[in-house]
Design an enzyme around this catalytic site. Structure first.
Site: not given
Length: 497
Positions: A158, A161, A334
């Site tokens: 993640s 991102k 997230s």
């Protein structure tokens, strides 16, 4: 089996009511602290931020400041109005000092040798697995202070991102809003709900669209004398193209990626974390809109059908929150659904196809415009759920430095959206056992099977803002790997950090 991803906390993601920045001195050097507490007692912790014009002020989100102002609570002699008959307020605390300005050199950069000494016993921890890459840079100078495999492509999970949101801000700007519209056909017999790609579209927003559309029908004079002639309802998802299912889907981590959905297709009323998802988010949104139209007095005949709006005029519009707010929500919690939407919005803005492949090309192109090292990078998706994604630690730290650049205020939400250690988002339950680190580290987490990552910012003992990225793979104990990553980030703050 679904890939496990970090479970976003259910704590409030905006602890503006508990956090205030203060500047102090420790052993003769400047540090930054955060005061978090109740009306009487506070917990002193450290934090750092960059001062620049744009979507934040003194390290605090504009949304947080606006919410605080709207509350208009009395917290001292200079904090809001006092109601008639109320007791005299307690004296106000001293004015909060400004945050770190990276345009001012407050002290010499940290000695790379001392940083290597501090990180050496931690970077080799077996808890991190079989491969570790690291990069630490001074955001004011762009100089790398520490590197270990910083140019080695690894699975980012993640932390990708950071790249997705930076690219979206670069292509669209922080004030961009995603529009969902309702269009009325030329014969006034069909209303079409047109998805613009806003995964945060809510039921109250549908209600507002229905009310606006119903008013337009009544005022048109073409839908019966009282605007009560029945209409058909269609819904248009053509804004996005290609497969709607993420490579790991079906999965509770992400809904089908479509241009029309309500509340990210969640079925349990949550707004973050794992949740059962609908298999037909667009159809569900259309059926919910039909119900709202009926409540607004519009007679809807038949079931909603998929169709392009064609020649039709817009009679109702809903805009999402500004892109800056969507970016902050993406990073703090997230949020996979918003991340994939932002990747597609970037594709649309740059003339690419609004699918996984087009989003990959668009985000990569924007990173190159930002002069980020993309050699070896593969932006497989916007969320980091795809294990085929690859980035380098150097790419992530360079992006964080770009976001800290006073000349790039449009990128600032990348920093303000990062979870705060011990307080918000995916870091709210971490750093509990790391003395002095709570509130000091701001970082994006990343977790997949045998993959753990952490990338963000921290202020060192010299008062300089550092960007860091630690990417690890091969660990069999996720919690141990997270603790090892937390210790690395805390070590950047120096003794006691």
């Amino acid at each position: 089996m679904a890939e496990p991803v970090e479970e976003p906390s259910n704590r409030p993601s905006d602890p503006w009511g508990r956090i205030k920045n203060l500047k102090s001195k420790r052993n003769g050097s400047n540090t930054w602290q955060v005061v978090a507490g109740s009306a009487v007692l506070g917990l002193v912790v450290a934090t750092g931020a960059v001062l620049a014009a744009g979507p934040w002020d003194n390290g605090q989100r504009k949304a947080e400041r606006q919410l605080a102002a709207a509350a208009d609570r009395t917290g001292g002699a200079h904090h809001g109005r006092r109601l008639p008959g109320a007791p005299e307020p307690a004296p106000s605390a001293p004015v909060v000092l400004g945050a770190l300005d990276t345009t001012v050199t407050r002290s010499a950069p940290q000695d790379p040798a001392s940083l290597r000494t501090a990180l050496a016993p931690l970077i080799g921890s077996p808890a991190l697995g079989t491969q570790v890459a690291a990069s630490v840079i001074d955001t004011a100078t762009g100089k790398q202070l520490y590197g270990r495999g910083a140019a080695t492509p690894m699975t980012p999970a993640s932390t990708i991102k950071i790249a997705t949101t930076a690219a979206a801000l670069s292509a669209l700007g922080p004030d961009h809003r995603i529009a969902t519209t309702v269009r009325l056909s030329e014969d006034h017999r069909t209303l079409t709900l047109v998805g613009g790609g806003d995964p945060t579209l809510s039921k109250p927003a549908l209600r507002s669209l229905a009310t606006e559309a119903a008013t337009a029908l009544r005022e048109s004079g073409e839908n019966g004398e009282d605007g009560q002639d029945p209409v058909r309802l269609a819904y248009d998802t053509s804004r996005y193209t290609g497969p709607v299912l993420h490579p790991i889907s079906p999965n509770d981590n992400i809904a089908p990626v479509t241009a029309l959905m309500v509340d990210e297709g969640r079925l349990n009323g949550t707004d973050r974390g794992h949740a059962p998802r609908t298999e037909d988010p667009a159809g569900d949104a259309a059926r919910a809109f039909a119900a709202e139209l009926k409540k607004a007095g519009v007679k809807v005949t038949g079931a909603p059908r998929v169709a392009r709006a064609g020649k039709a005029r817009t009679v109702a519009t809903h805009h999402s929150a500004p892109l800056s707010a969507l970016v902050e929500r993406t990073l703090t919690n997230s949020d996979n659904d918003i991340a994939e939407a932002l990747a597609r919005q970037t594709a649309i803005a740059t003339g690419e196809s609004a699918d996984f492949a087009g989003a990959r090309r668009a985000v990569t192109a924007e990173l190159k415009k930002l002069k980020v090292p993309t050699t070896g990078a593969r932006l497989a998706d916007g969320s980091g759920l795809d294990r085929e994604g690859r980035v380098t630690a150097g790419l992530l730290t360079t992006l964080l430095a770009r976001a800290a650049d006073p000349d790039r205020p449009e990128l600032r939400p990348v920093l303000t959206g990062l979870p705060v250690a011990g307080f918000s988002g995916t870091l709210s339950t971490r750093y509990q056992d790391v003395p002095g680190a709570t509130g000091l580290v701001r970082a994006k987490t990343g977790t997949l099977n045998r993959v753990n990552a952490l990338a963000g910012t921290v202020v060192d003992p010299q008062g300089r803002l550092l960007a860091f990225a630690f990417l690890a793979s091969g660990s069999d104990a996720p919690s141990d790997a997270e603790s090892a990553l937390d210790a690395l980030a805390a070590a950047l703050a120096g003794p006691g950090g």
